[in-house]
Write a protein that holds these residues in place. Structure first.
Motif, PDB file in Angstrom:
ATOM      1  N   VAL A  62      23.398 -22.128  59.937  1.00 52.07           N
ATOM      2  CA  VAL A  62      24.706 -22.486  59.378  1.00 52.07           C
ATOM      3  C   VAL A  62      24.493 -23.100  58.004  1.00 52.07           C
ATOM      4  N   TYR A  63      25.264 -22.610  57.016  1.00 52.35           N
ATOM      5  CA  TYR A  63      25.205 -23.120  55.648  1.00 52.35           C
ATOM      6  C   TYR A  63      26.608 -23.575  55.260  1.00 52.35           C
ATOM      7  N   LYS A  64      26.743 -24.856  54.900  1.00 53.30           N
ATOM      8  CA  LYS A  64      28.055 -25.417  54.557  1.00 53.30           C
ATOM      9  C   LYS A  64      27.936 -26.226  53.266  1.00 53.30           C
ATOM     10  N   ASN A  65      28.860 -25.985  52.345  1.00 52.37           N
ATOM     11  CA  ASN A  65      28.867 -26.666  51.041  1.00 52.37           C
ATOM     12  C   ASN A  65      27.541 -26.450  50.313  1.00 52.37           C
ATOM     13  N   GLN A  89      30.021 -21.381  55.093  1.00 51.90           N
ATOM     14  CA  GLN A  89      31.339 -21.988  54.905  1.00 51.90           C
ATOM     15  C   GLN A  89      31.341 -22.809  53.620  1.00 51.90           C
ATOM     16  N   ASN A  90      32.328 -22.524  52.759  1.00 47.90           N
ATOM     17  CA  ASN A  90      32.437 -23.204  51.473  1.00 47.90           C
ATOM     18  C   ASN A  90      31.136 -23.078  50.687  1.00 47.90           C
ATOM     19  N   VAL A  91      30.729 -21.825  50.462  1.00 52.02           N
ATOM     20  CA  VAL A  91      29.474 -21.519  49.776  1.00 52.02           C
ATOM     21  C   VAL A  91      29.782 -20.735  48.500  1.00 52.02           C
ATOM     22  N   THR A  92      28.987 -20.982  47.460  1.00 48.43           N
ATOM     23  CA  THR A  92      29.121 -20.277  46.186  1.00 48.43           C
ATOM     24  C   THR A  92      27.837 -19.521  45.885  1.00 48.43           C
ATOM     25  N   PHE A  93      27.981 -18.225  45.574  1.00 46.95           N
ATOM     26  CA  PHE A  93      26.874 -17.384  45.136  1.00 46.95           C
ATOM     27  C   PHE A  93      27.174 -16.969  43.698  1.00 46.95           C
ATOM     28  N   THR A  94      26.366 -17.411  42.745  1.00 42.80           N
ATOM     29  CA  THR A  94      26.637 -17.083  41.351  1.00 42.80           C
ATOM     30  C   THR A  94      25.353 -16.783  40.573  1.00 42.80           C
ATOM     31  N   GLY A  95      25.390 -15.677  39.822  1.00 40.96           N
ATOM     32  CA  GLY A  95      24.272 -15.328  38.957  1.00 40.96           C
ATOM     33  C   GLY A  95      23.007 -14.904  39.658  1.00 40.96           C
ATOM     34  N   ASN A  96      23.103 -14.463  40.902  1.00 43.58           N
ATOM     35  CA  ASN A  96      21.933 -13.981  41.644  1.00 43.58           C
ATOM     36  C   ASN A  96      21.743 -12.492  41.372  1.00 43.58           C
TER      37      ASN A  96
END
Length: 188
Positions: A62-65, A89-96
Motif C-alpha cells: 500500500v502506497y499513500k501520500n 492512494q493520493n499518489v503523484t507520478f511526474t517526470g518518470n
C-alpha cells in the motif's frame, strides 16, 4: 535502496533519492512482501531492467501520500508490479520515463487500485506513457492523466488483456506517436 523478502514493513516519512540498480528497482524491491508506505518521496532512482524506484512482486503493498518523480528504467520508469494486489492512494507520478513500456508504471499479472492519483509528464519510447497494463485487473478512481507521451501507443494508458475499470478520470494533453493519445486498449 532496500530489499524486502517475505515481510511487511511500515515506512513512514521516508525519502529515496538517486539510488540505482543494474537490474531490479533502484530504491525498493519487495519480493513476496507487502510494505505500507506513507508520506514518502522517490526521486531520481533508476534500474537497468524494471521498476526504476520500486518493484512489487506479491502480497498487498500500500502506497499513500507518495510522490514518484524523475525515476527511470527499461520497463516501469517509477514502479513495476507483478502478482499481488497493490494499492495507490493520493499518489503523484511526474517526470518518470522508461525505454520500453510504462513510463511511470508497468503492471503484469496483478491487481492494482489507483485512487486520487496524478500522472503528469511521464513518457516511454513504446506503450503506456503513464501506465502499461498487461493481463491485469486495474481500477482507476478520481485520476488525472496530463501531458504524458508514448512513442507508440497509449500515452495516458495502454492495456492488453485483463480488466480495466475507470471512474471520474481526466485525460488532457497526452500524445502518442501512433495510436491512442489518451487510452489504447487491446483484447479487454
Amino acid at each position: 535502496g532496500m530489499y524486502n523478502e517475505e515481510c511487511d514493513p511500515t515506512l513512514n516519512q521516508v525519502t529515496f533519492i538517486g539510488n540505482t540498480s543494474t537490474d531490479y528497482s533502484g530504491a525498493l524491491f519487495n519480493y513476496d512482501s507487502g510494505p505500507k508506505v506513507t508520506d514518502a518521496i522517490f526521486d531520481g532512482n533508476s534500474s537497468g531492467h524494471i521498476g526504476g524506484a520500486i518493484t512489487n512482486s506479491g502480497r498487498t503493498p500500500v502506497y499513500k501520500n507518495v510522490v514518484f518523480s524523475n525515476n527511470t528504467s527499461t520497463e516501469g520508469g517509477a514502479v513495476a508490479n507483478y502478482r499481488g494486489t497493490i494499492t495507490y492512494q493520493n499518489v503523484t507520478f511526474t517526470g518518470n520515463s522508461s525505454k520500453n513500456n510504462g513510463g511511470a508504471v508497468f503492471n503484469e499479472l496483478t491487481t492494482v487500485i489507483f485512487t486520487d492519483t496524478e500522472f503528469t509528464n511521464n513518457s516511454t519510447e513504446e506503450k503506456g506513457g503513464a501506465v502499461h497494463n498487461y493481463d491485469t485487473t486495474a481500477t482507476y478512481t478520481r485520476v488525472n492523466f496530463t501531458n504524458n507521451h508514448a512513442g507508440y501507443s497509449g500515452a495516458g494508458m495502454f492495456s492488453y488483456e485483463g480488466n480495466l475499470y475507470v471512474t471520474d478520470a481526466t485525460f488532457v494533453g497526452n500524445t502518442a506517436d501512433l495510436l491512442g493519445g489518451g487510452i489504447a486498449n487491446y483484447l479487454l
